[in-house]
Motif scaffolding. Sequence first.
Motif, PDB file in Angstrom:
ATOM      1  N   LYS A  58       0.984  -1.176   0.167  1.00 39.43           N
ATOM      2  CA  LYS A  58       0.060  -0.012  -0.017  1.00 39.43           C
ATOM      3  C   LYS A  58       0.937   1.192  -0.084  1.00 39.43           C
ATOM      4  O   LYS A  58       1.841   1.291   0.795  1.00 39.43           O
ATOM      5  CB  LYS A  58      -0.908   0.044   1.195  1.00 39.43           C
ATOM      6  N   GLY A  59       0.567   1.959  -1.015  1.00 37.79           N
ATOM      7  CA  GLY A  59       1.553   3.306  -1.242  1.00 37.79           C
ATOM      8  C   GLY A  59       2.732   3.160  -1.828  1.00 37.79           C
ATOM      9  O   GLY A  59       3.587   4.245  -1.766  1.00 37.79           O
ATOM     10  N   LYS A  60       3.203   1.982  -1.944  1.00 39.10           N
ATOM     11  CA  LYS A  60       4.459   1.599  -2.536  1.00 39.10           C
ATOM     12  C   LYS A  60       4.326   1.060  -4.062  1.00 39.10           C
ATOM     13  O   LYS A  60       3.353   0.475  -4.208  1.00 39.10           O
ATOM     14  CB  LYS A  60       5.137   0.541  -2.000  1.00 39.10           C
ATOM     15  N   TRP A  61       5.184   1.374  -5.007  1.00 38.46           N
ATOM     16  CA  TRP A  61       5.195   0.753  -6.273  1.00 38.46           C
ATOM     17  C   TRP A  61       6.404   0.207  -6.527  1.00 38.46           C
ATOM     18  O   TRP A  61       7.732   0.534  -6.354  1.00 38.46           O
ATOM     19  CB  TRP A  61       5.034   2.173  -7.248  1.00 38.46           C
ATOM     20  N   VAL A  62       6.053  -1.041  -7.370  1.00 38.39           N
ATOM     21  CA  VAL A  62       7.409  -2.126  -7.727  1.00 38.39           C
ATOM     22  C   VAL A  62       7.230  -1.858  -9.200  1.00 38.39           C
ATOM     23  O   VAL A  62       6.242  -2.487  -9.858  1.00 38.39           O
ATOM     24  CB  VAL A  62       6.862  -3.622  -6.937  1.00 38.39           C
ATOM     25  N   ALA A  63       8.482  -1.682  -9.733  1.00 35.32           N
ATOM     26  CA  ALA A  63       8.417  -1.919 -11.332  1.00 35.32           C
ATOM     27  C   ALA A  63       9.252  -3.077 -11.594  1.00 35.32           C
ATOM     28  O   ALA A  63       9.998  -3.597 -11.207  1.00 35.32           O
ATOM     29  CB  ALA A  63       9.234  -0.627 -11.775  1.00 35.32           C
TER      30      ALA A  63
END
Length: 173
Positions: A58-63
């Motif tokens: 939540k609130g984090k982005w993984v590329a």
Amino acid sequence: MSLGFSSKLAKNVLGLAPKVATQSLSIVPEKLKMDVLAKLLTLTLSEQIKFGELDFLKGKWVAISVQDIGLHFELSFDGQLLLRSLTKADVTFTANVPELLLVAAAKEDPDTLFFQRKLRIEGDTELGLEVKNLLLGIELEALPQPVRVSIEKLAITLQTLQSYSDGSNTATA
């Protein structure tokens, strides 16, 4: 078929497959790619979603950057999987299809690939380790049958092609 011919054919297939995939993906609209990926990942991670194992995103982005086929996207979680094109992720995983497929099929360890520089993890190291541990915790047997069978068959095909490609398969066909 001689081993030399088998080796050459295997190398050609291994070299041609990413080019065909890249060309195919390039004509698919970005929104459609994201929608299909979201559905596939939601299906694949349904157990983890059900038990709240993705809440740390939540609130984090993984590329995820799949270099050899030019597929790049980011994912997050907020009650459901969220996908978008690359913007600015907290952590980025970069690899090629063969490595990702072998990890998914539990035939290769991501730590080994990391130290061989076939898997790169850049950005928030702690988040990267959480994602890696989540992925390692996914049991292949727990995946929906079509996903599991596809991963298993593709991994076996890949390993066979690789063994012919590097000449380690001594049988003749």
